[in-house]
Write a protein that holds these residues in place. Structure first.
Motif, PDB file in Angstrom:
ATOM      1  N   VAL A 133       0.840  -1.204   0.000  1.00  0.00           N
ATOM      2  CA  VAL A 133       0.000   0.000   0.000  1.00  0.00           C
ATOM      3  C   VAL A 133       0.870   1.247   0.000  1.00  0.00           C
ATOM      4  CG1 VAL A 133      -1.640   1.354   1.360  1.00  0.00           C
ATOM      5  CG2 VAL A 133      -2.003  -1.094   1.081  1.00  0.00           C
ATOM      6  N   ALA A 134       1.945   1.219   0.800  1.00  0.00           N
ATOM      7  CA  ALA A 134       2.851   2.366   0.847  1.00  0.00           C
ATOM      8  C   ALA A 134       3.519   2.605  -0.513  1.00  0.00           C
ATOM      9  CB  ALA A 134       3.914   2.139   1.920  1.00  0.00           C
ATOM     10  N   LEU A 135       3.929   1.529  -1.170  1.00  0.00           N
ATOM     11  CA  LEU A 135       4.557   1.668  -2.485  1.00  0.00           C
ATOM     12  C   LEU A 135       3.556   2.187  -3.517  1.00  0.00           C
ATOM     13  CD1 LEU A 135       6.683  -1.613  -2.624  1.00  0.00           C
ATOM     14  CD2 LEU A 135       7.567   0.730  -2.530  1.00  0.00           C
ATOM     15  N   ALA A 148       2.789  -2.631  -7.691  1.00  0.00           N
ATOM     16  CA  ALA A 148       2.311  -2.788  -6.314  1.00  0.00           C
ATOM     17  C   ALA A 148       0.792  -2.958  -6.286  1.00  0.00           C
ATOM     18  CB  ALA A 148       2.729  -1.580  -5.477  1.00  0.00           C
ATOM     19  N   ALA A 149       0.086  -2.219  -7.137  1.00  0.00           N
ATOM     20  CA  ALA A 149      -1.373  -2.356  -7.221  1.00  0.00           C
ATOM     21  C   ALA A 149      -1.756  -3.747  -7.701  1.00  0.00           C
ATOM     22  CB  ALA A 149      -1.938  -1.287  -8.156  1.00  0.00           C
ATOM     23  N   ALA A 192      -2.079  -0.966 -14.949  1.00  0.00           N
ATOM     24  CA  ALA A 192      -3.150  -0.369 -14.146  1.00  0.00           C
ATOM     25  C   ALA A 192      -4.479  -1.030 -14.467  1.00  0.00           C
ATOM     26  CB  ALA A 192      -3.214   1.134 -14.396  1.00  0.00           C
ATOM     27  N   GLY A 193      -4.701  -1.315 -15.752  1.00  0.00           N
ATOM     28  CA  GLY A 193      -5.913  -2.037 -16.136  1.00  0.00           C
ATOM     29  C   GLY A 193      -5.956  -3.433 -15.567  1.00  0.00           C
ATOM     30  N   VAL A 194      -4.804  -4.111 -15.535  1.00  0.00           N
ATOM     31  CA  VAL A 194      -4.725  -5.448 -14.930  1.00  0.00           C
ATOM     32  C   VAL A 194      -5.122  -5.383 -13.460  1.00  0.00           C
ATOM     33  CG1 VAL A 194      -3.174  -7.312 -14.253  1.00  0.00           C
ATOM     34  CG2 VAL A 194      -2.981  -6.309 -16.542  1.00  0.00           C
ATOM     35  N   ALA A 195      -4.577  -4.389 -12.742  1.00  0.00           N
ATOM     36  CA  ALA A 195      -4.869  -4.257 -11.309  1.00  0.00           C
ATOM     37  C   ALA A 195      -6.359  -4.009 -11.072  1.00  0.00           C
ATOM     38  CB  ALA A 195      -4.031  -3.121 -10.714  1.00  0.00           C
ATOM     39  N   ILE A 196      -6.939  -3.089 -11.830  1.00  0.00           N
ATOM     40  CA  ILE A 196      -8.352  -2.759 -11.637  1.00  0.00           C
ATOM     41  C   ILE A 196      -9.238  -3.959 -11.960  1.00  0.00           C
ATOM     42  CG2 ILE A 196     -10.243  -1.310 -12.505  1.00  0.00           C
ATOM     43  CD1 ILE A 196      -8.078   0.869 -12.953  1.00  0.00           C
ATOM     44  N   ALA A 197      -8.914  -4.667 -13.039  1.00  0.00           N
ATOM     45  CA  ALA A 197      -9.700  -5.855 -13.406  1.00  0.00           C
ATOM     46  C   ALA A 197      -9.587  -6.936 -12.339  1.00  0.00           C
ATOM     47  CB  ALA A 197      -9.239  -6.389 -14.755  1.00  0.00           C
ATOM     48  N   THR A 198      -8.420  -7.059 -11.723  1.00  0.00           N
ATOM     49  CA  THR A 198      -8.241  -8.072 -10.678  1.00  0.00           C
ATOM     50  C   THR A 198      -9.054  -7.725  -9.440  1.00  0.00           C
ATOM     51  OG1 THR A 198      -5.965  -8.346 -11.491  1.00  0.00           O
ATOM     52  CG2 THR A 198      -6.522  -9.438  -9.430  1.00  0.00           C
TER      53      THR A 198
END
Length: 431
Positions: A133-135, A148-149, A192-198
């Motif tokens: 979260v910090a990263l 990190a996301a 970023a799209g990968v993170a949001i989709a996950t």
């Protein structure tokens, strides 16, 4: 190899490990075979070494090992790999921090996004979520924030305890990830799209939170759909299917149809191992998401395409296709089509049962295949078959795929894999 395992001199280990990795080449299957020969024990020693060269090499090898179709999750947890990764986040070398975060993502989720609960919880207990979260919130590197996301999303997918702690964290906000969709770096936007989709995968509550934080838009994905790189098209297609309900000014059904067709079309084309493996992986993920999507996937001939991929000489492609078929077997039509393919080419069942051992495969398929084996299977077809003819009474041995012209890897199979296990242990992943 013996020198690497016996020597305790850092310089010798660096030289030998580096030479072995060069010998492994760039092929994903050769690299994973080399990683298996080195072993989890010695690789974990690389992470604990004072040598940054060994640390980076160990991180790269662990990422490749963890992203394969064979489940090394328990072995990694047993050697305390998640704690070692968290410890490396203290490094002053940004390359080591980035590689550590990337490896965390791979050890938390397997093929078809099957969560590895042990590694997820060990990351939590080692304060890994707090570091991530910090990263994500404070790093000056867009790439590190995006990785990190992705790691955070992987650490909470299918793990309610981790998810509750993360979403209750005071510094966690989707706004940090949504901002990365507009980064000047293409790789960051894709990640970023990968993170949001996950985060949104099988989770309507988080989809609502993402929409309220600013949401995603069609223009975030359109450039990747138009890309000449099939990996970018696959990622965009998968993300759009998952996020279709919260993309404004677009019909969710149309977006899902476009995404599914893009993935299956790429599976049918001659591509490299990483592309075909990711395509099968995306099908496996979508096969245990919202109702209606598995039926849509099956309706465009994906079962036979995946069966064809199971004849590949690559274990990465074989395993990804087999695990995807395991999830599709929970659909009535998918189960019927899969049984038909296995009846025509029984060797497919052997490959399927090998890679889905301990994973998801429907009770109905196992019962159906058990029934067919009792009745006696028809001979393997010669004309139009993906397998060459075998003489009566002889073992098929190493067959070749007529569609790819390469040697087919045939895994070993134990009799216990034909037993029908308790259907209550075969539930699909749900968050």
């Amino acid at each position: 190899m013996q020198l690497l395992k016996k020597s305790r001199l850092v310089g010798t280990q660096e030289a030998v490990a580096g030479a072995l990795w060069v010998l492994a080449g760039t092929d994903i299957d050769d690299q994973r075979n080399m990683a298996t020969m080195i072993g989890v024990t010695h690789l974990s020693e690389f992470l604990d070494s004072p040598s940054e060269h060994l640390q980076l090499l160990g991180l790269e090898i662990f990422s490749i090992l963890a992203s394969g179709p064979k489940d090394f999750g328990r072995a990694l947890a047993g050697m305390g790999v998640p704690q070692l990764l968290v410890r490396l986040l203290h490094s002053n070398n940004e390359r080591i921090v980035l590689a550590s975060v990337r490896t965390m993502r791979h050890i938390c989720l397997g093929i078809s996004w099957i969560p590895n609960t042990e590694n997820q919880e060990m990351l939590l207990n080692s304060q890994g979520l707090n570091f991530l979260v910090a990263l994500m919130s404070h790093s000056h590197s867009d790439l590190l924030q995006a990785e990190a996301a992705c790691a955070l999303a992987s650490a909470v997918l299918g793990n309610r305890g981790n998810a509750e702690l993360l979403y209750g964290h005071g510094d966690f906000s989707y706004s940090f990830i949504l901002r990365l969709l507009y980064s000047q770096f293409r790789e960051v936007r894709l990640l970023a799209g990968v993170a949001i989709a996950t985060f949104a995968f099988n989770n309507m509550a988080q989809q609502k939170q993402i929409a309220e934080a600013g949401g995603v838009h069609w223009h975030n994905f359109q450039p990747f759909f138009l890309s000449s790189d099939p990996l970018e098209r696959l990622n965009a297609a998968f993300q759009c299917v998952v996020l279709s309900s919260i993309i404004p000014n677009q019909k969710p059904a149309s977006i899902r149809a476009l995404g599914i067709k893009t993935i299956v079309d790429i599976m049918e084309e001659p591509h490299s191992k990483p592309v075909l493996a990711l395509a099968a992986d995306c099908v496996g993920r979508l096969a245990h998401t919202r109702a209606g999507i598995p039926s849509a996937i099956i309706s465009i001939n994906s079962v036979s395409v995946l069966c064809d991929l199971m004849t590949s000489s690559s274990e990465q492609i074989q395993g990804s296709a087999a695990i995807a078929l395991g999830f599709l077997s929970f659909n009535h039509n998918g189960n019927r089509q899969l049984l038909k393919c296995c009846r025509e080419s029984p060797l497919l069942a052997k490959i399927l049962l090998h890679y889905t051992r301990g994973r998801r495969l429907s009770h109905n398929f196992l019962e159906g295949w058990k029934h067919l084996t009792k009745l006696g299977l028809p001979p393997i077809r010669v004309g139009g078959s993906i397998y060459p003819d075998s003489k009566a009474g002889s073992s098929p041995g190493l067959a070749t795929s007529s569609s790819r012209g390469t040697a087919l890897h045939i895994p070993s199979l134990t009799p216990s894999q034909f037993k029908v296990t308790n259907p209550s242990n075969m539930h699909m992943v749900r968050m």
